[in-house]
Enzyme design. Sequence first.
Site, PDB file in Angstrom:
ATOM      1  N   GLY A  65      32.982  71.997 -19.385  1.00  0.00           N
ATOM      2  CA  GLY A  65      34.138  73.098 -19.146  1.00  0.00           C
ATOM      3  C   GLY A  65      35.387  73.568 -20.006  1.00  0.00           C
ATOM      4  O   GLY A  65      35.594  72.442 -20.415  1.00  0.00           O
ATOM      5  N   CYS A  66      35.551  74.063 -19.617  1.00  0.00           N
ATOM      6  CA  CYS A  66      37.463  74.498 -20.624  1.00  0.00           C
ATOM      7  C   CYS A  66      38.097  73.303 -20.719  1.00  0.00           C
ATOM      8  O   CYS A  66      38.751  72.819 -21.467  1.00  0.00           O
ATOM      9  CB  CYS A  66      37.390  75.805 -20.935  1.00  0.00           C
ATOM     10  SG  CYS A  66      37.849  76.566 -19.553  1.00  0.00           S
TER      11      CYS A  66
END
Length: 348
Positions: free
Chosen positions: A151-152
């Site tokens: 995930g970012c």
Amino acid sequence: MHVISAAIAGASGYAGAEIARLLLGHPEVEVGALTASGNAGTRFGALSPHLQPLADRVLQPTDATTLAGHDVVFLALPHGHSAALAEQLPADVTIIDCGADFRLDDEADWSAYYDTPFAGTWPYGIPELLRADGSRHRADLRGARRIAVPGCYPTAASLAMAPGLAAGVVEAEDVVIVAASGTTGAGRSAKPHLMASEAMGAMSPYGVGGHRHTPEIERNLSVAAGRAASVSFTPTLAPMPRGILATTTARAAKGADAASVRAAWAEAYAEEPFVHLLPEGSWPHTGSVLGSNLVHVQVTLDERAGRVVAVAAEDNLTKGTAGAAVQCMNLSLGLAETTGLPTTGVAP
């Protein structure tokens, strides 16, 4: 020389389009099928006019038949949609999943945040992420045919704090993270709270006390520490299209001082091409990494509070998603890790 053919499933979204942008600059890759669900049949240029070389392509349906025959398939699909499609693709195809389907290694964590069956775990795509023994996740990605892009938020938060945990200069039991993200982090689907009149000129928290990226961050930092880490994570929505600024703090370990703290981060990232510890006194700025595959990091010891503060900035669509995907592809296929990835941002 064999030209690598790469398909992008979910090319109509922000992450899929960013993958396409990066692949257009990759000297070893030819962009193959571009697929979508609701936007199938649409001219790609109508959605991503900035990608002129691909503008006349028509988005095809997202199915195994369309994706077949490519060397690499990037899955830029909503969470919970990758697993079923991946099962239908041949074992010799490199699949890079930008969704959450294969990131977590604990079924209970998955079930607590997602409403689809747990699909298992693939090698995890932060090459620079430290383990307690000094090794990095990079070793797991070389030659891997199935890779889960992180995930970012976990990318920025984990890279910000992992060096201190691996070096033992911070405690693992009380890590606090507050991070701000641009609106593209929520995807391209229309949502009232992402309208310009709602988001511009304002900031707001969301997922407070239970964001689904928490177990991913906690797992990453536990691996770095070599023991269980406890994480409190609060994301906020910032009035900008792209970028993440993650501010992480943890209690300083007994005996840690400013010199040993900075040395831990300097040693961790001295040889990393995409993670840069900034000079002392300079702090990360999302505008400085816009469009690049870079993470800018800074760290200091707050002596009054007895806590270490580490801040990281990244472009959530590049290093936070698409850049990580291409970086993982390079490692999977035995290419130079930096191939086709920008190390300069766009400013102003």
